[in-house]
Scaffold this active site. Structure first.
Site, PDB file in Angstrom:
ATOM      1  N   HIS A 466      -0.052  17.661 -90.510  1.00 25.58           N
ATOM      2  CA  HIS A 466      -1.126  17.597 -91.545  1.00 25.58           C
ATOM      3  C   HIS A 466      -1.803  18.971 -91.687  1.00 25.58           C
ATOM      4  O   HIS A 466      -2.701  19.238 -92.811  1.00 25.58           O
ATOM      5  CB  HIS A 466      -2.417  16.642 -90.928  1.00 25.58           C
ATOM      6  N   ASP A 470      -0.895  17.818 -97.243  1.00 23.97           N
ATOM      7  CA  ASP A 470      -2.042  16.856 -97.322  1.00 23.97           C
ATOM      8  C   ASP A 470      -1.015  15.300 -97.596  1.00 23.97           C
ATOM      9  O   ASP A 470       0.111  15.646 -97.691  1.00 23.97           O
ATOM     10  CB  ASP A 470      -3.057  16.837 -98.256  1.00 23.97           C
TER      11      ASP A 470
END
Length: 495
Positions: A466, A470
């Protein structure tokens, strides 16, 4: 006069610092040629054969099978012919995968008469069959000392009573008298005897062997252990009386290990985390500690992809594998979403986006899970990918993958559907940024063109770092992969 050269465990590359001896390919006394493999070792990456850069007679082997040695530790010593005019004997000059064999042997200088001698080196204390005959004790420039043999072939032929090697302790005579050297291995009939003594904490120097020339047999060790058990004590490794003698053992049944004392807790089997299993454990633990991962997944209708593969293979030519088609889809998706073909440099606090796609794929073998890497997968077509997958898979099963074929991946494809499961949340192969998982392809009810039908359905999952992107980017990547699986013609845009 023969010159004894020491060959050490070479740097195997890719940050590897140790290797486990799996199988010796030569015995003490064997004649070896230059670059002949002498030992098979297993590293955290692969199982490889290590060639020796010297040709001559093997005079010593260091380490038993199953022993882990650090890089730079002695492997074998070889008695070669007369030294070159420069006083040094060079290696073969070949540089194999991770092996530097072109360095000449370290220079040695003679010890002054009357100077006390020590054992060969700390690593030599673990030698398996370290042979040294009465000769000149030399000291290398790094301070470690070795015993230089004056007649290596004669020493090799002195073996008797089975396959074993001896350590005849050299002596130095000075003005103060004679000093015995007690370091180093003692003569035993086989490595199994040495292991039996070590596991039971028995110092072999306490024993007098009943075999030829004082050779220690298994019966000698078993008798000493029974005697220690009868006295109600566990034998330790004493050093104050290195030449204590044990009585000649009578004929007795094999030693039976005593039953463990009841501790009130359950017992189990302990398996060392080493080799490939240890490397996998370290990498997965690091991935969990350092990477904030997330997973998304989607079901896709793979019916058209399966039909396209059937049509390709029916047209003639090399057969195309399903894994190759999925890999081709992955590289096309990475071209659209290059954020997932990257890694994070936390020291510089930068995301490093990579230009080439080196595609790793998970392969289960008898020795554990390995991840071979297909180099430049983005530049390969389906036929080339199929051939490379087949080659690397066969090498993985045979345990012959090189360190270079197991490292450097930028993205991993995990086809866990071969194990009969539908989905998974895979752990990212550190330091990569993502992994695509593919479940089994099975017939399922599916709404197709407005009607319920039986279609070939597969579940796809993407685990991603992450920090590099995104959810929108990860979802776009996975959706594109699913679109290509459902309609392979979508790939025509990127061909």
């Amino acid at each position: 006069m023969a010159q004894v050269l020491e060959f050490r465990l070479p740097d195997l590359g890719e940050g590897l610092t140790e290797a486990e001896i799996v199988r010796w390919l030569v015995q003490v006394g064997d004649v070896v040629a230059i670059d002949q493999p002498v030992v098979e070792v297993e590293t955290a990456k692969a199982m490889v054969e290590v060639p020796c850069p010297y040709g001559g007679v093997v005079t010593a082997r260091f380490g038993e099978e199953g022993t882990e040695l650090p890089v730079g530790a002695p492997l074998i010593t070889v008695a070669v012919g007369a030294a070159a005019s420069g006083g040094e004997s060079e290696g073969s000059g070949n540089v194999l995968v991770g092996y530097g064999t072109s360095q000449a042997a370290a220079r040695r200088r003679r010890v002054r008469p009357g100077q006390p001698t020590r054992a060969a080196s700390a690593a030599g204390g673990n030698a398996n069959g370290h042979v040294s005959t009465a000769g000149t004790v030399n000291e290398r420039s790094d301070g470690a000392r070795t015993a230089e043999q004056t007649d290596a072939p004669a020493a090799a032929s002195a073996q008797a009573g089975g396959s074993y090697a001896t350590d005849s302790h050299p002596e130095t005579t000075g003005s103060t008298g004679t000093t015995d050297v007690t370091d180093g291995p003692v003569p035993v009939i086989s490595p199994l005897v040495r292991r039996l003594a070590r596991e039971n904490g028995l110092d072999l120097r306490e024993l007098t062997g009943s075999g030829p020339d004082g050779l220690i047999l298994r019966a000698d060790v078993e008798y000493a252990l029974r005697a220690a058990a009868a006295q109600g004590r566990r034998t330790t490794m004493p050093s104050a009386e290195p030449h204590a003698r044990a009585a000649t053992p009578p004929t007795a049944p094999p030693l039976t290990a005593p039953a463990p004392a009841h501790t009130g807790t359950s017992t189990g089997t302990r398996t060392p985390l080493k080799g490939i299993r240890g490397a996998v454990a370290d990498k997965l633990s690091r991935s969990r500690r350092e990477i904030p991962d997330a997973t998304c997944w989607v079901d896709a209708d793979a019916t058209e992809l399966m039909r396209a593969r059937i049509a390709m293979n029916a047209a003639g030519g090399p057969k195309i594998s399903l894994l190759a088609l999925l890999a081709r889809i992955c590289t096309a998706a990475l071209a659209r979403h290059p954020e997932l073909n990257s890694r994070v440099d936390m020291e510089a606090r930068e995301i490093v986006r990579l230009d080439q796609v080196h595609l790793g794929f998970a392969a289960q073998t008898d020795r554990g899970l390995v991840v071979p890497v297909v180099r430049d997968a983005h530049a390969r077509d389906a036929e080339s990918l199929t051939a490379e997958f087949a080659r690397l898979t066969e090498a993985a099963r045979a345990g012959t993958l090189t360190p270079g074929e197991l490292t450097g991946g930028t993205f991993t494809l995990n086809n866990y559907g071969v194990f009969g499961v539908d989905g998974s949340t895979p752990i990212i192969n550190h330091p990569e940024a993502a992994m695509l998982g593919v479940g089994r392809i099975i017939p399922k009810p599916w709404v197709h063109e407005g009607e319920l039908a039986v279609r070939q359905v597969v579940q796809l999952s993407l685990t991603f770092d992450h920090r590099v992107c995104d959810g929108g980017t990860a979802g776009g990547f996975l959706r594109y992969v699913a679109d290509c699986v459902e309609q392979p013609a979508v790939l025509l845009r990127t061909l």
